[in-house]
Design a protein around this motif. Structure first.
Motif, PDB file in Angstrom:
ATOM      1  N   LEU A 242       0.839  -1.193   0.000  1.00 51.34           N
ATOM      2  CA  LEU A 242       0.000   0.000   0.000  1.00 51.34           C
ATOM      3  C   LEU A 242       0.877   1.247   0.000  1.00 51.34           C
ATOM      4  O   LEU A 242       1.741   1.405   0.870  1.00 51.34           O
ATOM      5  N   ARG A 244       2.233   5.034   0.579  1.00 51.72           N
ATOM      6  CA  ARG A 244       2.091   6.023   1.652  1.00 51.72           C
ATOM      7  C   ARG A 244       2.510   7.386   1.136  1.00 51.72           C
ATOM      8  O   ARG A 244       3.528   7.504   0.471  1.00 51.72           O
ATOM      9  N   ARG A 246      -1.651   7.241   2.070  1.00 55.68           N
ATOM     10  CA  ARG A 246      -2.711   6.470   1.444  1.00 55.68           C
ATOM     11  C   ARG A 246      -3.397   7.298   0.366  1.00 55.68           C
ATOM     12  O   ARG A 246      -3.787   8.444   0.588  1.00 55.68           O
ATOM     13  N   ASP A 248      -6.463   8.636  -2.029  1.00 61.19           N
ATOM     14  CA  ASP A 248      -7.854   8.930  -1.651  1.00 61.19           C
ATOM     15  C   ASP A 248      -8.777   7.742  -1.891  1.00 61.19           C
ATOM     16  O   ASP A 248      -9.697   7.492  -1.110  1.00 61.19           O
ATOM     17  N   ARG A 263      -9.833  -4.930   1.984  1.00 68.23           N
ATOM     18  CA  ARG A 263      -9.475  -3.697   2.691  1.00 68.23           C
ATOM     19  C   ARG A 263      -8.165  -3.896   3.434  1.00 68.23           C
ATOM     20  O   ARG A 263      -7.914  -4.987   3.964  1.00 68.23           O
ATOM     21  N   PRO A 264      -7.331  -2.846   3.500  1.00 66.55           N
ATOM     22  CA  PRO A 264      -6.158  -2.935   4.363  1.00 66.55           C
ATOM     23  C   PRO A 264      -6.602  -3.045   5.820  1.00 66.55           C
ATOM     24  O   PRO A 264      -7.697  -2.606   6.180  1.00 66.55           O
ATOM     25  N   ASP A 266      -7.485  -2.299   9.478  1.00 63.47           N
ATOM     26  CA  ASP A 266      -7.840  -1.076  10.222  1.00 63.47           C
ATOM     27  C   ASP A 266      -7.974   0.143   9.310  1.00 63.47           C
ATOM     28  O   ASP A 266      -7.605   1.262   9.678  1.00 63.47           O
ATOM     29  N   ASP A 267      -8.511  -0.078   8.118  1.00 70.66           N
ATOM     30  CA  ASP A 267      -8.660   1.021   7.170  1.00 70.66           C
ATOM     31  C   ASP A 267     -10.137   1.189   6.842  1.00 70.66           C
ATOM     32  O   ASP A 267     -10.820   0.229   6.497  1.00 70.66           O
ATOM     33  N   GLU A 268     -10.637   2.410   6.954  1.00 74.29           N
ATOM     34  CA  GLU A 268     -12.034   2.708   6.643  1.00 74.29           C
ATOM     35  C   GLU A 268     -12.162   3.712   5.503  1.00 74.29           C
ATOM     36  O   GLU A 268     -13.215   4.299   5.298  1.00 74.29           O
ATOM     37  N   GLY A 269     -11.053   3.907   4.758  1.00 74.99           N
ATOM     38  CA  GLY A 269     -11.081   4.868   3.668  1.00 74.99           C
ATOM     39  C   GLY A 269     -11.865   4.365   2.470  1.00 74.99           C
ATOM     40  O   GLY A 269     -12.372   3.232   2.436  1.00 74.99           O
TER      41      GLY A 269
END
Length: 355
Positions: A242, A244, A246, A248, A263-264, A266-269
């Protein structure tokens, strides 16, 4: 593995099958073309949304009732059919016979317009619908109340997972041997772009250089505006580091068993889910060099005079009905900005497909 039996008499109606994710191109074929089976042999999938008759016009049911059916923008008609229909490949069907007075179709096959057209040989009940007309993927659909799922007694193979995306056989090439774009790609891009429009709220995006921009750039440019303030988009998923900071928006695969987007941790993007076979091609295109190999052949290369890959006859565009049909199922389309977008670009497509 499972088998599906007649809910009336218990006759086995399928070969042993294992569940996989519902393909994103299920309801979106290429007009005037004969298609292969939707499902791989020995697999089945479940459609959680209501499909088929009865249909009720949007003006009669209103926005609230339509939303309960999973439709969040005005369309010509809304399905109030059964949920959780089961779909298999026609070759995995067993002990059923065609109901001849229900075998209507548009052109070269049957399209299911008259309702279930396959009857159980054991008791004569109408239990399934065969569809194989041009423009449709070949399928057999069971109504959820017509069959019972039972263990087959046949040991199941390991369920598909993220590791499958690196197998060469999982990749879906974007161009057919005849030079036309793959209809699976066209539908997958339409579905993905609807999600991209929703998460970006119809704002510009920048695509990463390479296969993503080369293959998807034209389609994205037709659906989203150009200009300042663009959201960054990057390919992400299992086996890809991923970037860095991150981006959008992450373009990620759907799980081949559950259909859930990767999803990565702990990612909520924002993520945009993409057909796993299409994603796998973008992420792991394999050996594609058109130049003769020299020296020792690379691993996996069987010849040193590569044929040129098929060249598409036109730029890749999104399947219109896949794009509009997905956008109406996303609650975000109710926001004023996206509702204006839908009214401007999609309502004519939905109206035409409903008639």
């Amino acid at each position: 593995m499972d088998v599906f039996t007649c809910a009336g008499c218990g006759t086995e109606l399928t070969a042993p099958v294992s569940r996989v994710a519902l393909p994103v191109h299920t309801h979106y074929g290429a007009w005037e073309q004969l298609h292969p089976p939707l499902m791989r042999p020995a697999t089945y999938a479940v459609e959680p949304r209501p499909i088929g008759p009865p249909w009720r016009r949007w003006a009669e049911v209103g926005a609230d009732a339509a939303a309960r059916q999973g439709v969040f923008a005005p369309v010509y008609s809304v399905s109030f059919g059964a949920r959780n229909g089961v779909v298999i490949a026609p070759g995995d069907s067993r002990s059923m016979t065609l109901i001849l007075d229900r075998c209507e179709g548009y052109c070269r096959g049957v399209d299911g317009r008259a309702g279930p057209n396959l009857a159980c040989e054991g008791c004569g009940r109408a239990v399934a619908t065969r569809i194989d007309d041009c423009g449709s993927w070949q399928t057999v659909w069971f109504g959820p109340d017509e069959v019972v799922r039972r263990p087959s007694g046949v040991p199941a193979a390991p369920p598909p997972g993220w590791d499958d995306l690196e197998r060469p056989g999982h990749r879906v090439p974007p161009v057919e041997p005849d030079g036309w774009w793959s209809p699976r790609w066209e539908a997958a891009v339409g579905v993905a772009l609807a999600h991209m429009v929703a998460v970006t709220e119809d704002r510009p995006v920048t695509l990463p250089a390479g296969p993503v921009a080369d293959l998807l750039g034209h389609a994205v440019g037709r659906c989203l505006p150009a200009g300042p303030g663009a959201r960054s988009v990057e390919l992400a998923g299992p086996g890809i580091r991923l970037p860095r900071p991150r981006p959008d928006v992450l373009l990620v695969p759907r799980h081949p068993l559950t259909g859930a987007p990767w999803r990565p941790p702990d990612d909520e993007g924002a993520v945009v889910p993409l057909d796993s076979g299409v994603w796998a091609y973008l992420a792991h295109p394999g050996e594609t060099s058109p130049m003769p190999a020299t020296g020792v052949l690379p691993e996996g290369v069987l010849r040193d005079d590569y044929p040129l890959p098929p060249l598409p006859r036109c730029p890749l565009t999104a399947h219109d009905r896949a794009f509009a049909g997905t956008l109406i199922t996303l609650p975000a389309v109710r926001a004023p900005r996206l509702r204006r977008y839908y009214d401007a670009y999609c309502r004519d497509v939905e109206a035409a497909s409903a008639r």
